[in-house]
Design a protein around this motif. Sequence first.
Motif, PDB file in Angstrom:
ATOM      1  N   THR A   1      10.571  -0.179  -2.696  1.00 45.96           N
ATOM      2  CA  THR A   1      11.033   1.171  -2.374  1.00 45.96           C
ATOM      3  C   THR A   1      11.254   1.305  -0.876  1.00 45.96           C
ATOM      4  O   THR A   1      10.712   0.535  -0.072  1.00 45.96           O
ATOM      5  CB  THR A   1       9.999   2.218  -2.822  1.00 45.96           C
ATOM      6  OG1 THR A   1       8.765   2.007  -2.103  1.00 45.96           O
ATOM      7  CG2 THR A   1       9.731   2.111  -4.323  1.00 45.96           C
ATOM      8  N   TRP A   2      12.028   2.330  -0.516  1.00 44.06           N
ATOM      9  CA  TRP A   2      12.256   2.599   0.904  1.00 44.06           C
ATOM     10  C   TRP A   2      10.974   3.061   1.580  1.00 44.06           C
ATOM     11  O   TRP A   2      10.760   2.791   2.765  1.00 44.06           O
ATOM     12  CB  TRP A   2      13.358   3.641   1.061  1.00 44.06           C
ATOM     13  CG  TRP A   2      14.725   3.077   0.826  1.00 44.06           C
ATOM     14  CD1 TRP A   2      15.552   3.302  -0.238  1.00 44.06           C
ATOM     15  CD2 TRP A   2      15.435   2.181   1.697  1.00 44.06           C
ATOM     16  NE1 TRP A   2      16.721   2.601  -0.102  1.00 44.06           N
ATOM     17  CE2 TRP A   2      16.686   1.904   1.077  1.00 44.06           C
ATOM     18  CE3 TRP A   2      15.143   1.580   2.909  1.00 44.06           C
ATOM     19  CZ2 TRP A   2      17.623   1.062   1.650  1.00 44.06           C
ATOM     20  CZ3 TRP A   2      16.085   0.739   3.494  1.00 44.06           C
ATOM     21  CH2 TRP A   2      17.309   0.487   2.875  1.00 44.06           C
ATOM     22  N   GLU A   3      10.126   3.781   0.827  1.00 44.52           N
ATOM     23  CA  GLU A   3       8.842   4.186   1.394  1.00 44.52           C
ATOM     24  C   GLU A   3       7.973   2.964   1.710  1.00 44.52           C
ATOM     25  O   GLU A   3       7.304   2.911   2.753  1.00 44.52           O
ATOM     26  CB  GLU A   3       8.103   5.113   0.427  1.00 44.52           C
ATOM     27  CG  GLU A   3       8.740   6.470   0.228  1.00 44.52           C
ATOM     28  CD  GLU A   3       9.905   6.464  -0.754  1.00 44.52           C
ATOM     29  OE1 GLU A   3      10.515   7.522  -0.939  1.00 44.52           O
ATOM     30  OE2 GLU A   3      10.196   5.378  -1.331  1.00 44.52           O
ATOM     31  N   GLY A   4       7.994   1.991   0.804  1.00 46.34           N
ATOM     32  CA  GLY A   4       7.260   0.759   1.055  1.00 46.34           C
ATOM     33  C   GLY A   4       7.808   0.005   2.246  1.00 46.34           C
ATOM     34  O   GLY A   4       7.044  -0.551   3.058  1.00 46.34           O
ATOM     35  N   PHE A   5       9.123   0.000   2.392  1.00 41.08           N
ATOM     36  CA  PHE A   5       9.725  -0.675   3.542  1.00 41.08           C
ATOM     37  C   PHE A   5       9.330   0.013   4.845  1.00 41.08           C
ATOM     38  O   PHE A   5       9.016  -0.652   5.845  1.00 41.08           O
ATOM     39  CB  PHE A   5      11.253  -0.690   3.403  1.00 41.08           C
ATOM     40  CG  PHE A   5      11.967  -1.312   4.567  1.00 41.08           C
ATOM     41  CD1 PHE A   5      11.866  -2.670   4.813  1.00 41.08           C
ATOM     42  CD2 PHE A   5      12.732  -0.529   5.430  1.00 41.08           C
ATOM     43  CE1 PHE A   5      12.515  -3.256   5.904  1.00 41.08           C
ATOM     44  CE2 PHE A   5      13.393  -1.103   6.507  1.00 41.08           C
ATOM     45  CZ  PHE A   5      13.278  -2.465   6.741  1.00 41.08           C
ATOM     46  N   ALA A   6       9.314   1.349   4.849  1.00 34.76           N
ATOM     47  CA  ALA A   6       8.881   2.082   6.036  1.00 34.76           C
ATOM     48  C   ALA A   6       7.432   1.749   6.383  1.00 34.76           C
ATOM     49  O   ALA A   6       7.085   1.560   7.557  1.00 34.76           O
ATOM     50  CB  ALA A   6       9.041   3.587   5.813  1.00 34.76           C
ATOM     51  N   GLY A   7       6.580   1.658   5.357  1.00 32.06           N
ATOM     52  CA  GLY A   7       5.190   1.285   5.597  1.00 32.06           C
ATOM     53  C   GLY A   7       5.067  -0.125   6.151  1.00 32.06           C
ATOM     54  O   GLY A   7       4.212  -0.395   7.009  1.00 32.06           O
TER      55      GLY A   7
ATOM     56  N   ALA B   1       0.819  -1.210   0.000  1.00 36.66           N
ATOM     57  CA  ALA B   1       0.000   0.000   0.000  1.00 36.66           C
ATOM     58  C   ALA B   1       0.856   1.264   0.000  1.00 36.66           C
ATOM     59  O   ALA B   1       0.618   2.199  -0.782  1.00 36.66           O
ATOM     60  CB  ALA B   1      -0.937  -0.005   1.207  1.00 36.66           C
ATOM     61  N   THR B   2       1.873   1.299   0.848  1.00 31.98           N
ATOM     62  CA  THR B   2       2.716   2.486   0.935  1.00 31.98           C
ATOM     63  C   THR B   2       3.572   2.656  -0.321  1.00 31.98           C
ATOM     64  O   THR B   2       3.704   3.764  -0.851  1.00 31.98           O
ATOM     65  CB  THR B   2       3.619   2.405   2.174  1.00 31.98           C
ATOM     66  OG1 THR B   2       2.831   2.091   3.310  1.00 31.98           O
ATOM     67  CG2 THR B   2       4.335   3.723   2.402  1.00 31.98           C
ATOM     68  N   GLY B   3       4.144   1.557  -0.780  1.00 28.16           N
ATOM     69  CA  GLY B   3       4.963   1.635  -1.983  1.00 28.16           C
ATOM     70  C   GLY B   3       4.164   2.034  -3.203  1.00 28.16           C
ATOM     71  O   GLY B   3       4.644   2.786  -4.068  1.00 28.16           O
ATOM     72  N   LEU B   4       2.927   1.560  -3.293  1.00 27.03           N
ATOM     73  CA  LEU B   4       2.089   1.874  -4.451  1.00 27.03           C
ATOM     74  C   LEU B   4       1.739   3.348  -4.496  1.00 27.03           C
ATOM     75  O   LEU B   4       1.710   3.957  -5.562  1.00 27.03           O
ATOM     76  CB  LEU B   4       0.815   1.026  -4.402  1.00 27.03           C
ATOM     77  CG  LEU B   4      -0.187   1.218  -5.547  1.00 27.03           C
ATOM     78  CD1 LEU B   4       0.423   0.765  -6.859  1.00 27.03           C
ATOM     79  CD2 LEU B   4      -1.467   0.452  -5.259  1.00 27.03           C
ATOM     80  N   ASN B   5       1.472   3.943  -3.325  1.00 26.82           N
ATOM     81  CA  ASN B   5       1.014   5.330  -3.280  1.00 26.82           C
ATOM     82  C   ASN B   5       2.122   6.347  -3.053  1.00 26.82           C
ATOM     83  O   ASN B   5       2.008   7.485  -3.515  1.00 26.82           O
ATOM     84  CB  ASN B   5      -0.039   5.480  -2.171  1.00 26.82           C
ATOM     85  CG  ASN B   5      -1.310   4.712  -2.461  1.00 26.82           C
ATOM     86  OD1 ASN B   5      -2.097   5.086  -3.311  1.00 26.82           O
ATOM     87  ND2 ASN B   5      -1.523   3.602  -1.745  1.00 26.82           N
ATOM     88  N   LEU B   6       3.176   5.940  -2.349  1.00 23.41           N
ATOM     89  CA  LEU B   6       4.209   6.909  -1.989  1.00 23.41           C
ATOM     90  C   LEU B   6       5.593   6.537  -2.488  1.00 23.41           C
ATOM     91  O   LEU B   6       6.525   7.344  -2.377  1.00 23.41           O
ATOM     92  CB  LEU B   6       4.258   7.066  -0.455  1.00 23.41           C
ATOM     93  CG  LEU B   6       2.957   7.495   0.233  1.00 23.41           C
ATOM     94  CD1 LEU B   6       3.144   7.494   1.753  1.00 23.41           C
ATOM     95  CD2 LEU B   6       2.504   8.870  -0.238  1.00 23.41           C
ATOM     96  N   GLY B   7       5.747   5.307  -2.999  1.00 23.49           N
ATOM     97  CA  GLY B   7       7.078   4.822  -3.352  1.00 23.49           C
ATOM     98  C   GLY B   7       7.766   5.637  -4.443  1.00 23.49           C
ATOM     99  O   GLY B   7       7.221   5.810  -5.530  1.00 23.49           O
ATOM    100  N   LYS B   8       8.960   6.147  -4.129  1.00 29.87           N
ATOM    101  CA  LYS B   8       9.741   6.915  -5.102  1.00 29.87           C
ATOM    102  C   LYS B   8      11.206   6.492  -5.142  1.00 29.87           C
ATOM    103  O   LYS B   8      11.859   6.623  -6.171  1.00 29.87           O
ATOM    104  CB  LYS B   8       9.661   8.410  -4.772  1.00 29.87           C
ATOM    105  CG  LYS B   8       8.277   9.021  -4.951  1.00 29.87           C
ATOM    106  CD  LYS B   8       8.292  10.505  -4.633  1.00 29.87           C
ATOM    107  CE  LYS B   8       6.912  11.124  -4.818  1.00 29.87           C
ATOM    108  NZ  LYS B   8       6.914  12.571  -4.484  1.00 29.87           N
TER     109      LYS B   8
END
Length: 329
Positions: free
Chosen positions: A236-242, A217-224
């Motif tokens: 992505t690192w954003e997905g990992f944080a999520g 969910a996080t990687g799909l919407n925020l992953g950069k």
Amino acid sequence: MRRHDQGDDRPATPEPRRGLRQDFDARARAARSDFEASIRQRRADFDAKNEALTARTGRNLPAAIGIALAFAVVMLAALLIWKPAFMVVAAFLLGVGVYELTSAMRFAGRDVPRIPSVGLAIAVVPAAFVWGQVAALFTLLIGILVISAWRLVEVAFTTPKPPAGHVVRDLTDGLFVQAYISLLGACVVLLSREDRGQLWVIAFILVVVAVDTGAYATGLNLGKHPMAPRISPKKTWEGFAGSVAASLVVGVVVTVLLLGLPWWTGLVLGVLISGSATLGDLTESMIKRDLGIKDISSFLPGHGGLLDRIDSILPSAAVAYVLFLIAHH
């Protein structure tokens, strides 16, 4: 004589009534056509969005959710109703996983014997569940020797003989398959046989699901920012944080409600499982990249291979089993 009129004496249908019926039929046909056109358009829109989502994430989400729910129901039923039934589930998962990986290796030119490899994956399940750690390790050791001997016998009767380096690679690949799937999978079985161990299995799998869902969910919407572009470009690192955030929340919930442990142990469980699940996913991506394939197999619609779905569970099982031993000894 009485005079009778000639002609048809049947009453004629009044023209206004006939006109109303024709108008009603026309309106009904038009409404039905509009409804069917609306359904077709909605289905086309859904298919288009699903294809775009699949292209972006590499997963057919509706099929993936449906299959995941089906597996969840089967596993929960086996664990909660009659634990020995879980041996059947585990044997199926490990056996198919080993078959998929050895088949993918053979497709890439790695001659890992499939029959003894699958047989060992299945045999280690009852050994672990019925007799425990020592029996599981002994079964794995004997099985690995059988697999290696099987390959050496194949080489002895092969003409022309493969290069020695290829034979060594086949033997080490066979060892890797058992260490990666059978050994780690045995940890799930060993955990399930313990008193209240089935609750630990459910708990750590829920955390793994949270890791996967949070990352998705996080990687799909925020992953950069790609995490490991050469291994898994979509991570992505954003997905990992999520995934870490989701695992912490679910970890606290399951440890308090399911395991009856202090809330802070849920943080430990969440952190460790988020790391092991991510490592398992990356490991499987490395295997596929090394073999030059996209999916281990096409066994499950929307998921790829079965191994693609349990790659995060395998190393997490070892983490959960160690945590269980620490918490209860």
